[in-house]
Design a protein around this motif. Structure first.
Motif, mmCIF file in Angstrom:
data_model
loop_
_atom_site.group_PDB
_atom_site.id
_atom_site.type_symbol
_atom_site.label_atom_id
_atom_site.label_comp_id
_atom_site.label_asym_id
_atom_site.label_seq_id
_atom_site.Cartn_x
_atom_site.Cartn_y
_atom_site.Cartn_z
ATOM 1 N N PRO A 276 0.861 -1.184 0.000
ATOM 2 C CA PRO A 276 0.000 0.000 0.000
ATOM 3 C C PRO A 276 0.903 1.242 0.000
ATOM 4 O O PRO A 276 1.864 1.303 0.769
ATOM 5 C CB PRO A 276 -0.796 -0.115 1.296
ATOM 6 N N VAL A 277 0.645 2.191 -0.853
ATOM 7 C CA VAL A 277 1.515 3.357 -1.030
ATOM 8 C C VAL A 277 0.719 4.633 -0.731
ATOM 9 O O VAL A 277 -0.435 4.761 -1.151
ATOM 10 C CB VAL A 277 2.074 3.431 -2.466
ATOM 11 N N THR A 278 1.356 5.514 0.020
ATOM 12 C CA THR A 278 0.815 6.863 0.238
ATOM 13 C C THR A 278 1.737 7.851 -0.480
ATOM 14 O O THR A 278 2.926 7.917 -0.184
ATOM 15 C CB THR A 278 0.741 7.207 1.728
ATOM 16 N N MET A 279 1.173 8.576 -1.415
ATOM 17 C CA MET A 279 1.954 9.551 -2.193
ATOM 18 C C MET A 279 1.454 10.961 -1.884
ATOM 19 O O MET A 279 0.253 11.213 -1.899
ATOM 20 C CB MET A 279 1.837 9.273 -3.694
ATOM 21 N N THR A 280 2.391 11.857 -1.606
ATOM 22 C CA THR A 280 2.052 13.256 -1.317
ATOM 23 C C THR A 280 2.692 14.159 -2.374
ATOM 24 O O THR A 280 3.922 14.153 -2.513
ATOM 25 C CB THR A 280 2.523 13.668 0.078
ATOM 26 N N LEU A 281 1.863 14.894 -3.082
ATOM 27 C CA LEU A 281 2.334 15.879 -4.060
ATOM 28 C C LEU A 281 2.127 17.273 -3.459
ATOM 29 O O LEU A 281 0.993 17.640 -3.124
ATOM 30 C CB LEU A 281 1.562 15.781 -5.376
ATOM 31 N N ARG A 282 3.195 18.037 -3.295
ATOM 32 C CA ARG A 282 3.073 19.384 -2.748
ATOM 33 C C ARG A 282 2.952 20.356 -3.927
ATOM 34 O O ARG A 282 3.877 20.509 -4.725
ATOM 35 C CB ARG A 282 4.262 19.719 -1.868
ATOM 36 N N ILE A 283 1.803 21.021 -4.009
ATOM 37 C CA ILE A 283 1.488 21.923 -5.123
ATOM 38 C C ILE A 283 1.799 23.357 -4.709
ATOM 39 O O ILE A 283 1.248 23.868 -3.721
ATOM 40 C CB ILE A 283 0.013 21.792 -5.545
ATOM 41 N N GLU A 284 2.678 24.015 -5.463
ATOM 42 C CA GLU A 284 3.113 25.375 -5.134
ATOM 43 C C GLU A 284 2.500 26.393 -6.100
ATOM 44 O O GLU A 284 2.321 26.107 -7.286
ATOM 45 C CB GLU A 284 4.645 25.476 -5.220
ATOM 46 N N ASN A 285 2.205 27.595 -5.570
ATOM 47 C CA ASN A 285 1.709 28.710 -6.382
ATOM 48 C C ASN A 285 2.817 29.753 -6.480
ATOM 49 O O ASN A 285 3.075 30.505 -5.541
ATOM 50 C CB ASN A 285 0.450 29.330 -5.761
ATOM 51 N N SER A 286 3.482 29.803 -7.612
ATOM 52 C CA SER A 286 4.553 30.772 -7.831
ATOM 53 C C SER A 286 4.068 32.004 -8.595
ATOM 54 O O SER A 286 4.871 32.845 -9.013
ATOM 55 C CB SER A 286 5.698 30.122 -8.614
ATOM 56 N N GLY A 287 2.740 32.152 -8.762
ATOM 57 C CA GLY A 287 2.188 33.292 -9.480
ATOM 58 C C GLY A 287 1.938 34.474 -8.562
ATOM 59 O O GLY A 287 2.423 34.534 -7.434
ATOM 60 N N ASN A 288 1.127 35.423 -9.049
ATOM 61 C CA ASN A 288 0.827 36.618 -8.266
ATOM 62 C C ASN A 288 -0.648 36.747 -7.925
ATOM 63 O O ASN A 288 -1.084 37.787 -7.418
ATOM 64 C CB ASN A 288 1.278 37.868 -9.016
ATOM 65 N N GLY A 289 -1.409 35.693 -8.190
ATOM 66 C CA GLY A 289 -2.835 35.715 -7.864
ATOM 67 C C GLY A 289 -3.250 34.434 -7.179
ATOM 68 O O GLY A 289 -2.534 33.415 -7.199
ATOM 69 N N ASP A 290 -4.409 34.475 -6.538
ATOM 70 C CA ASP A 290 -4.930 33.290 -5.859
ATOM 71 C C ASP A 290 -5.354 32.237 -6.876
ATOM 72 O O ASP A 290 -5.956 32.552 -7.897
ATOM 73 C CB ASP A 290 -6.132 33.658 -4.995
ATOM 74 N N ALA A 291 -5.027 30.973 -6.540
ATOM 75 C CA ALA A 291 -5.558 29.835 -7.301
ATOM 76 C C ALA A 291 -6.755 29.310 -6.521
ATOM 77 O O ALA A 291 -6.631 28.946 -5.352
ATOM 78 C CB ALA A 291 -4.496 28.756 -7.472
ATOM 79 N N ARG A 292 -7.907 29.292 -7.167
ATOM 80 C CA ARG A 292 -9.131 28.878 -6.478
ATOM 81 C C ARG A 292 -9.624 27.558 -7.064
ATOM 82 O O ARG A 292 -9.396 27.249 -8.225
ATOM 83 C CB ARG A 292 -10.204 29.961 -6.628
ATOM 84 N N SER A 293 -10.327 26.822 -6.199
ATOM 85 C CA SER A 293 -10.909 25.522 -6.599
ATOM 86 C C SER A 293 -9.848 24.598 -7.193
ATOM 87 O O SER A 293 -10.088 23.897 -8.191
ATOM 88 C CB SER A 293 -12.045 25.734 -7.608
ATOM 89 N N ALA A 294 -8.676 24.592 -6.575
ATOM 90 C CA ALA A 294 -7.577 23.763 -7.086
ATOM 91 C C ALA A 294 -7.784 22.301 -6.710
ATOM 92 O O ALA A 294 -8.220 21.983 -5.605
ATOM 93 C CB ALA A 294 -6.248 24.269 -6.539
ATOM 94 N N LYS A 295 -7.449 21.419 -7.648
ATOM 95 C CA LYS A 295 -7.488 19.982 -7.371
ATOM 96 C C LYS A 295 -6.465 19.282 -8.252
ATOM 97 O O LYS A 295 -6.024 19.816 -9.274
ATOM 98 C CB LYS A 295 -8.881 19.401 -7.591
ATOM 99 N N VAL A 296 -6.075 18.061 -7.816
ATOM 100 C CA VAL A 296 -5.087 17.278 -8.554
ATOM 101 C C VAL A 296 -5.666 15.889 -8.801
ATOM 102 O O VAL A 296 -6.202 15.257 -7.880
ATOM 103 C CB VAL A 296 -3.764 17.153 -7.777
#
Length: 392
Positions: A276-296
């Protein structure tokens, strides 16, 4: 001697008598004149009232059936139509008649010299007489500058973007604007002029328009918001007096989010087939505005949780996307991580192609005995070396 001294005394009565005779035999003649007594104000501005006073002055004979008519320029409006034609009747010799006129200057009248014509007719010695008299009115207009047809060449503007503001500068007034200076005031605003921040126009006539533009750069780290850029208009009116006015151009600075995978962590670090594997992806916002309703979403050929909802990610922040699945196959397993989000510019999708190395069960079973043999061999060599040293 006495005869000579009487000559001057004789000539004086004769000359006087001749003069009287000539006056008696000369026909009496009524000669009317139109004399301007008041014209105020001068100069007059468009849209203002104007007062005109005049006097009809007669000559040495009676004038009958005197008619006085006024004919102003179309831009000068007679406020009382009853004054357009006045029947003055009879004016006795050396008599005078005064008239007052209330006039109005058309709001649309431009600067210039306008004329008011007066026509007088009368009867004298059974003859019709007429005269015309013209008076000049100086109209001094007032310039009124304004901007319109504002366009911004970029559909969306974000920090670090360059954009153009274009507008139409018009003189909607009635006077000439001179030494016109148009400037975009960026002091205290997150904008930097990318060219000349002041435009110079020598003369702008009434009803004249000219297209102008300013190129601006949005500063980095600008707060996402709406801004009003003042457009200052400084000029001289026709009297040389300094005038100024101001308009505003609204600019919306939109947030531009940029999401990407900062790092990936798996537990266990080296998964084996069947784990069984647990994978964590850390999503970064390098822009200048808010990212809304984000999903992966993970597109990986394993059963498990493959969608993570991240919600809102602010600039320079990150959020973890956690997935759990069973590693059903071994080898380098290719998969795709798809990031979906919204910002001020709309909806966006980012895809990254990745791979996960899953060890085979048999290969992993060999590793432990090999490690055990290596450890045992190491211990044996260490122990044998110590005994040998003691005997010596």
């Amino acid at each position: 001697m006495n005869n000579k001294s009487n000559i001057p005394h004789i000539k004086i009565p004769i000359l006087f008598a001749v003069t009287v005779i000539l006056l008696l035999i000369a026909p009496a003649n009524a000669e009317l004149d139109v004399v301007l007594s008041k014209l105020s104000p001068q100069p007059v501005e468009p849209g203002q009232d104007l007062m005109l006073s005049l006097t009809l002055a007669n000559g040495n004979a009676q004038a009958n059936n005197v008619i006085l008519a006024i004919n102003p320029d179309p831009s000068i409006i007679l406020k009382n139509e009853n004054d357009r034609v006045i029947n003055e009747g009879t004016i006795i010799s050396y008599g005078t008649v005064a008239e007052n006129y209330l006039l109005h200057i058309d709001q649309r009248a431009f600067s210039g010299v306008y004329e008011i014509e007066f026509m007088v007719s009368w009867m004298s010695d059974n003859q019709l007489h007429e005269i015309n008299k013209t008076f000049k009115v100086m109209v001094q207009g007032v310039p009124q500058l304004a901007i319109s047809n504002i366009t911004i060449d970029s559909g969306s503007i974000s920090p670090k973007d360059m954009f153009n503001i274009t507008f139409l500068l018009s003189n909607a007034g009635s006077g000439i604007a001179r030494e016109v200076e148009i400037s975009a005031e960026t002091s205290g605003l997150p904008f930097v002029p990318a060219g000349a921040d002041t435009k110079i126009i020598k003369i702008l006539n009434p009803d004249e328009s000219i297209e102008l533009d300013f190129r601006l750069l949005v500063k980095d780290k600008t707060v996402i918001s709406s801004y009003s850029i003042p457009i200052n208009m400084d000029y001289k009116d026709e009297s040389g007096k300094n005038q100024s006015s101001r308009s505003f151009v609204g600019v919306n600075i939109l947030g531009n989010a940029e999401l990407s995978i900062g790092n990936i962590k798996t537990e266990p670090q080296n998964p084996v087939k069947g784990d069984p594997v647990t994978m964590t992806l850390r999503i970064e916002n390098s822009g200048n505005g808010d990212a809304r309703s984000a999903k992966v979403n993970l597109n990986i050929p394993f059963e498990g949780t493959k969608t993570a909802f991240l919600g809102k990610i602010e600039p320079d922040d990150d959020a973890p996307g956690v997935f759990t699945f069973n590693a059903a196959e071994s080898g380098d397993i290719p998969y795709t991580a798809t990031i979906e989000f919204e910002d001020d510019l709309g909806k966006h999708t980012v895809k990254e192609v990745l791979s996960l190395n899953v060890l085979d069960t048999n290969k992993s079973g060999i590793i432990i005995p090999v490690i055990a043999v290596i450890l045992a061999a190491g211990i044996f060599v260490f122990y044998f070396s110590r005994r040998k040293n003691k005997k010596q």
